[in-house]
Write an enzyme that holds these catalytic residues in place. Structure first.
Site, PDB file in Angstrom:
ATOM      1  N   HIS A   1       0.684  -1.154   0.138  1.00 25.65           N
ATOM      2  CA  HIS A   1       0.085  -0.274   0.323  1.00 25.65           C
ATOM      3  C   HIS A   1       0.773   1.273  -0.104  1.00 25.65           C
ATOM      4  O   HIS A   1       2.097   1.101   0.351  1.00 25.65           O
ATOM      5  CB  HIS A   1      -1.019   0.074   1.125  1.00 25.65           C
ATOM      6  CG  HIS A   1      -0.629  -0.082   2.894  1.00 25.65           C
ATOM      7  ND1 HIS A   1      -0.103   1.107   2.991  1.00 25.65           N
ATOM      8  CD2 HIS A   1       0.163  -0.709   3.275  1.00 25.65           C
ATOM      9  CE1 HIS A   1       0.153   0.783   4.344  1.00 25.65           C
ATOM     10  NE2 HIS A   1       0.313  -0.356   4.411  1.00 25.65           N
TER      11      HIS A   1
ATOM     12  N   ASP B   1       6.001   2.108   6.753  1.00 18.12           N
ATOM     13  CA  ASP B   1       4.977   1.707   6.988  1.00 18.12           C
ATOM     14  C   ASP B   1       3.906   1.965   5.450  1.00 18.12           C
ATOM     15  O   ASP B   1       3.145   2.984   5.854  1.00 18.12           O
ATOM     16  CB  ASP B   1       3.939   1.354   7.987  1.00 18.12           C
ATOM     17  CG  ASP B   1       2.404   0.157   7.887  1.00 18.12           C
ATOM     18  OD1 ASP B   1       2.844   0.575   6.726  1.00 18.12           O
ATOM     19  OD2 ASP B   1       2.244   0.391   8.825  1.00 18.12           O
TER      20      ASP B   1
ATOM     21  N   GLU C   1      -5.108   1.664   2.062  1.00 13.08           N
ATOM     22  CA  GLU C   1      -5.550   0.799   2.657  1.00 13.08           C
ATOM     23  C   GLU C   1      -5.462   0.669   4.620  1.00 13.08           C
ATOM     24  O   GLU C   1      -5.716   0.094   5.181  1.00 13.08           O
ATOM     25  CB  GLU C   1      -3.371  -0.027   3.149  1.00 13.08           C
ATOM     26  CG  GLU C   1      -3.315  -1.643   4.009  1.00 13.08           C
ATOM     27  CD  GLU C   1      -3.569  -1.999   4.836  1.00 13.08           C
ATOM     28  OE1 GLU C   1      -3.151  -2.382   5.983  1.00 13.08           O
ATOM     29  OE2 GLU C   1      -2.834  -0.684   5.976  1.00 13.08           O
TER      30      GLU C   1
ATOM     31  N   ASP D   1       3.519  -5.911   3.454  1.00 12.66           N
ATOM     32  CA  ASP D   1       3.198  -5.214   4.122  1.00 12.66           C
ATOM     33  C   ASP D   1       4.422  -5.202   5.579  1.00 12.66           C
ATOM     34  O   ASP D   1       4.999  -5.615   5.190  1.00 12.66           O
ATOM     35  CB  ASP D   1       1.857  -5.464   4.635  1.00 12.66           C
ATOM     36  CG  ASP D   1       1.062  -4.323   5.344  1.00 12.66           C
ATOM     37  OD1 ASP D   1       2.007  -3.204   5.689  1.00 12.66           O
ATOM     38  OD2 ASP D   1      -0.057  -3.511   5.676  1.00 12.66           O
TER      39      ASP D   1
ATOM     40  N   HIS E   1       3.602   3.103  13.128  1.00 11.02           N
ATOM     41  CA  HIS E   1       2.920   4.044  12.970  1.00 11.02           C
ATOM     42  C   HIS E   1       3.180   5.558  14.334  1.00 11.02           C
ATOM     43  O   HIS E   1       2.523   6.083  14.334  1.00 11.02           O
ATOM     44  CB  HIS E   1       1.656   2.834  13.134  1.00 11.02           C
ATOM     45  CG  HIS E   1       0.389   2.893  12.386  1.00 11.02           C
ATOM     46  ND1 HIS E   1      -0.956   2.406  12.411  1.00 11.02           N
ATOM     47  CD2 HIS E   1       0.808   2.335  11.004  1.00 11.02           C
ATOM     48  CE1 HIS E   1      -1.061   1.726  11.488  1.00 11.02           C
ATOM     49  NE2 HIS E   1      -0.271   1.288  10.590  1.00 11.02           N
TER      50      HIS E   1
END
Lengths: 324, 334
Positions: free
Chosen positions: A42, A150, A182, A205, A289
């Site tokens: 993604h 990510d 995503e 991923d 994240h």
């Protein structure tokens, strides 16, 4: 992002196209060119979105995707409005600093761009997207840290894979898809898979790597090779095929069983149309994240090679793979 | 505001006061069918209950969707004394339920009650029941069975510039779509879809979009108005129609969003942005249909959503009507 993608993938003998949602497709023809293998990583990253301004000109915001809110205070950010505007994330109320609170979440935070309300309204609109300002940097031992690894790491894996496939023969067409949205619900992969209707698919991923606070829950380690997932979301023959390809080519790898659906594009690809045999490989990553996501470059290169060797090893007719 | 808009608010009154919890939208579909039959080429109802009204044309396939269903309650158990126990259908605001009146499809009315002497702990579990004014289970069963649904009642009131009623979410969307349909003069192939089961997960819109495969979809719904005394700055009443940017089910493509904003600006239509992190709408499943459908969202701000006493304003309704009409005159081309 799209022009960057084209810049990276233009170097291969491949066709590049784009759909309305923003998915990018890189099609590299195989020798037989009868059936298609889909790769999916993604494009999007987690971020923030402007919701409103208060009468002092401070910008209030919400999240796009599951950003780690504890890490936002005092970050430098860029608001992508009419023009890019620098800001810093500050607190709604300094009093909260002295309270017993350990971290600050989205409702406690504002972005200060240093303007009055009148000027702010001219420059920024509700709905403008905000990203964290961060350049990647190299650490010891071939590790790098930065934002959005990510899943830009996954995009890089696809580039490495296509690069390898320029050197070795592969029978089937490979369609590498850089998917959108995503982080907010696997949306691009959902419509993208419907468009290309591949015979089989492998999603790429990132996955949590061990840190001090993961205790016994995470066994995956940084730099110990790409991670091959198994479980109900994964077709067993793709899992074993990837494992065999790793062993035969002496590529280090790690195994990760996932009991339910994986939180990746693999989840919607598997259930597209009448069902698609789907695999998942992941890059180990620390601090997911946040703006200091950390990965090993070695894992990325190994993962790209693993996929290339796996694709080259596929049988002439992929239909036999769809049986259990 | 420019132009003279004459919206027939008596139709909105009829639509809001009818009975139509999720999965039981027949009454609403009947009203809409009756009202629209002189203006359209084809009317059909699909397996889930969506009402699909088509104005045929040679141009693009455009889907306009508004959901017919409203939030309500479903009876799960009837006790010896004839009290009805229930679950929510859709996102009911539980705190506002006490002493509200409810109505079943057979026009049996009840009141939501709870034990007077309940501990705080029990209260949080929401032990509400419906009292339909009977003395026994047997008497109750003559009117209601397990599985029957009721809606919160709420009279339709025109309070000057404001309208107060139950089910403004989303009979208002149906109303605006109907008014636009009535006046549509364009050449495109337009499907006005009145969808079912939005409040329980945007279900009807999903199958309707799959069947229609539109080139463009516009969803019209209501959205949270944040202008209560302590909260301001965000979407509020009398600030015009809200153009959807993001909710939990969709991030509208910037191309679509900018097309909508340009049309609004060009026509002097007052508008604001809808950005919410909770709640999804029909636009979610519609934009993910097959290979993806270009989809936009129009929302009218409403206070006290899902309460039975929802408030909206005529200014916002008119700007939504005008925006949808203008969008159809200049449909988006990809």
């Amino acid at each position: 992002m799209t022009s960057l993608i084209q810049g990276v993938f233009n170097q291969f003998p491949a066709e590049i196209s784009k759909d309305f949602m923003g998915n990018n497709y890189v099609i590299k023809k195989g020798i037989k060119s009868k059936q298609a293998v889909m790769l999916a990583a993604h494009l999007d990253e987690i971020g923030l979105i402007v919701t409103y301004f208060d009468n002092l000109g401070f910008v209030h915001f919400s999240t796009v995707g599951g950003i780690d809110q504890r890490t936002l205070l005092n970050q430098e950010v860029i608001i992508h409005g009419r023009e890019d505007i620098n800001g810093v994330v500050s607190l709604v109320s300094r009093e909260k600093l002295t309270a017993s609170k350990k971290s600050f979440l989205i409702d406690d935070l504002i972005i200060d761009i240093g303007y009055s309300q009148e000027k702010t309204v001219q420059l920024v609109k509700p709905g403008d997207v905000v990203s964290i300002k961060r350049e990647p940097f190299t650490m010891l031992n071939q590790n790098i840290a930065g934002k959005a690894l990510d899943d830009r790491a996954g995009i890089t894996v696809m580039a490495v894979c296509l690069n390898e496939l320029c050197r070795i023969d592969h029978k089937h067409d490979v369609i590498a898809v850089a998917t959108v949205q995503e982080e907010v619900g696997l949306r691009g992969a959902f419509t993208g898979t419907d468009r290309i209707k591949p015979e089989i698919a492998v999603a790429i991923d990132v996955t949590h790597a061990q840190t001090l606070d993961t205790k016994a829950q995470v066994n995956i380690q940084l730099g110990k090779g790409p991670v091959i997932t198994l479980g109900p979301n994964i077709h067993p023959r793709i899992y074993s095929g990837l494992q065999t390809a790793a062993k035969e080519n002496r590529i280090p790898y790690q195994i990760q069983p996932v009991a339910g659906p994986t939180g990746t594009d693999a989840r919607v690809i598997q259930l597209s149309g009448q069902g698609i045999p789907t695999g998942l490989v992941s890059i180990p990553l620390r601090y997911m994240h946040t703006s200091v996501e950390t990965i090993s470059v070695l894992d990325v290169v190994d993962c790209g090679k693993l996929l290339a060797y796996y694709i080259a090893s596929l049988p002439e007719d992929l239909e036999e793979l769809s049986c259990f | 505001m420019s132009g003279n808009i004459n919206l027939d608010f008596s139709l909105l009154k009829k639509l809001t006061q009818a009975y139509g919890p999720s999965g039981n939208e027949k009454e609403i579909a009947g009203l809409i069918m009756g009202y629209s039959k002189n203006h359209v080429d084809n009317v059909e109802t699909d397996i889930l209950g969506n009402l699909i009204i088509r104005k045929k044309g040679r141009g693009k396939r455009i889907m306009i969707a508004a959901h017919m269903d409203e939030v309500g309650v479903i009876v799960t158990h009837i006790d010896n004394n004839g009290y009805l126990y229930f679950s929510a259908v859709g996102g009911l605001n539980e705190a506002g339920l006490l002493a509200r009146r409810v109505m079943f499809s057979n026009r049996c009315y009840g009141v939501i009650g709870r034990e007077r002497k309940e501990s705080e702990e029990e209260k949080s579990k929401g032990k509400y029941f419906i009292d339909i004014g009977v003395n026994s289970e047997e008497e109750a069963r003559k009117m209601v069975r397990e599985g029957d649904m009721a809606i919160l009642t709420g009279e339709f009131v025109e309070n000057g510039s404001h309208i107060i009623s139950k089910a403004i979410d989303n009979r208002l969307g149906c109303f605006i779509a109907l008014e636009v349909l009535k006046n549509y003069q364009g050449e495109d192939d337009v499907f006005f879809v009145f969808t079912v089961q939005e409040e329980v997960g945007a279900r009807g819109a999903k199958t309707a979009a799959f069947a229609i495969e539109p080139d463009l979809a516009l969803i019209i719904d209501t959205t949270i108005s944040y202008d209560t005394p302590k909260e301001k700055y965000r979407t509020s009443l009398n600030n015009g129609v809200a153009i959807k940017v993001m909710d939990r089910s969709i991030i509208v493509s910037p191309v679509i969003k900018n097309w909508m904003i340009d049309i609004a600006v060009k026509n002097n239509i007052v508008f604001q942005s809808e950005i919410i992190s909770a709640g999804g709408t029909d636009s979610g499943p519609v934009h993910l249909t097959k290979g993806g459908v270009p989809t936009g969202g129009i929302a009218v701000p409403v206070r006290y959503l899902h309460s039975g006493s929802e408030i909206t304003t005529k200014l916002d309704i008119e700007s939504a009507y005008r925006l949808l009409s203008e969008l159809l005159k200049n449909p988006f081309a990809s």
